[in-house]
Design a protein around this motif. Structure first.
Motif, PDB file in Angstrom:
ATOM      1  N   ASP A 103     -21.243   3.365  13.719  1.00 31.77           N
ATOM      2  CA  ASP A 103     -20.600   4.583  14.209  1.00 31.77           C
ATOM      3  C   ASP A 103     -21.455   5.207  15.308  1.00 31.77           C
ATOM      4  N   ARG A 135     -15.901  -3.202  18.360  1.00 31.65           N
ATOM      5  CA  ARG A 135     -16.030  -2.217  19.442  1.00 31.65           C
ATOM      6  C   ARG A 135     -16.724  -2.804  20.673  1.00 31.65           C
ATOM      7  N   ASP A 174     -21.034   5.227  19.856  1.00 37.89           N
ATOM      8  CA  ASP A 174     -20.887   6.416  20.711  1.00 37.89           C
ATOM      9  C   ASP A 174     -21.898   6.343  21.855  1.00 37.89           C
TER      10      ASP A 174
END
Ligand code: IPM
Ligand code: MN
Length: 381
Positions: free
Chosen positions: A249, A108, A253
């Motif tokens: 996770d 990511r 964000d």
């Protein structure tokens, strides 16, 4: 040889953002002279409802696994629907793909393309450019859980955080390699909570041991609570980060918000050398479904990452450059849903890719699927 991809638009805004990612792919195929074959899958909430609903309906049919064996990559839109219990479809589809295909890396990137997209004061685009490598097959996501005395006052619920030496080692080694490839500051940060979750000692030891193979890389270990603080205070201090599934996770964000919102953040679920899955990291946003309001840049960036994975590095770089250029020049001034129509953003990226590749801008193409060039489009219903 054509690249073979499976497309799973899924729920909510998934199909519409996927369409824009595929539009960019079509533009690149035409410009750069390569072919893509695709299978489009109908799975998601509606399909499950039509085939019997929660508990009875089909989430993913067994046949999908043999179809996937023939593919190079999977492009996924979004999964999740308020008609279903939280997590049912997410684990049945996204989780199943990650686990059954053993996609142990969740890659990511967090990058700022325009200063005014960042909610932090006084940060330049060069202050936010980090790569998070989230472990993707273990931790609380492994599904070792259960309830005792469910729905009684004495209910007990457990969910185990599982870590294996092999699981840590492979993702940590991948992260060191990525850190070397980036050639930024050669610093790899391990993000864990070894002071409270004592099992994270396994991560600490593995990080130090694998690090011996990469003497050029500075090792930096921090707790996840501190990490969230530093990401907000000094995002420029980060280069490459490796972390557990759950923390990955959460911090991605946060990272997405720092780069302007979930409208832009993409991720790759990767097993190096094998069929891997690429998706925007946002959810299905049911309230925006079918309104042409969702921002498709995250899906378009996911397509860029897919292209990189299948060896189309130049095309991947073109996608990133196009998206970055449109944001930096404010031709896409906002990432908020509704700020600009979804399909208009896709058109802008296609044109920008054409300009960057030396072709002339042109009027939007007819909808995807209508061209002779693509060899096979199988829609399964
Ligand atoms: C993500 C999502 C998933 C996750 C959900 C949908 C299960 O939030 O990809 O970040 O927690 O991994
Ligand atoms: Mn998430």
């Amino acid at each position: 040889m054509a690249i073979k991809i499976g497309v799973l638009g899924g729920d909510g805004i998934g199909p519409e953002v996927c369409r824009e990612g595929l539009k960019v792919l079509d533009a690149l195929c035409e410009l750069r002279g390569f072919d893509v074959e695709r299978i489009e899958w109908p799975y998601g909430a509606d399909y499950c409802v039509q085939t019997g609903g929660p508990g009875k309906g089909i989430v993913l049919p067994d046949s999908i696994w043999s179809e996937i064996r023939e593919l190079d990559a999977i492009f996924l839109g979004a999964i999740g629907d308020p008609r279903f219990e939280a997590g049912f479809l997410e684990f049945g589809i996204v989780g199943a793909l990650r686990f059954k295909l053993d996609l142990y890396v969740n890659l990511r990137p967090i990058k700022l393309y325009s200063e005014d997209l960042c909610p932090l004061k006084g940060k330049k685009i060069t202050d936010l450019d980090m790569l998070v490598i989230r472990e993707n097959t273990e931790d609380a996501y492994a599904g070792i859980m259960g309830h005792l005395k469910k729905n009684t006052p004495d209910e007990v619920a457990i969910q185990e955080m599982i870590y294996t030496r092999k699981g840590c080692e492979r993702v940590i080694r991948y992260a060191y390699q990525k850190c070397m490839e980036r050639k930024k500051t050669f610093k790899l940060s391990l993000v864990d909570k070894a002071n409270a979750i004592r099992a994270h000692d396994l991560w600490r030891r593995t990080f130090a041991e694998v690090g011996k193979e990469f003497p050029q890389v500075t090792q930096d270990a921090m707790y996840v609570d501190a990490c969230t603080m530093w990401m907000v205070k000094n995002p420029e201090s980060f280069d490459t980060v490796v972390t557990t599934n759950l923390f990955g996770d959460i911090i991605t964000d946060l990272g997405a918000m720092l780069q302007g919102g979930l409208g832009i953040a993409a991720g790759g679920n990767i097993h190096p050398g094998r069929v891997s899955m690429f998706e925007p990291i946002h959810g299905s946003a049911p309230k925006y479904k079918g309104q042409n309001k969702a921002n498709p840049l995250a899906a378009i960036n996911a397509m860029g990452m897919l292209l990189d994975h299948v060896g189309r590095h130049e095309e991947a770089a073109l996608v990133e450059k196009a998206v970055g250029g449109l944001l930096a020049s404010h031709r896409i001034p906002s990432l908020q849903a509704g700020a600009m129509p979804c399909d208009r953003i896709g058109d802008l990226v296609c044109n920008e890719v054409r300009v960057l590749a030396g072709d002339k801008p042109r009027k939007p193409k007819p909808p995807s699927g209508s061209k002779k060039k693509r060899k096979m489009t199988v829609a399964r219903r």
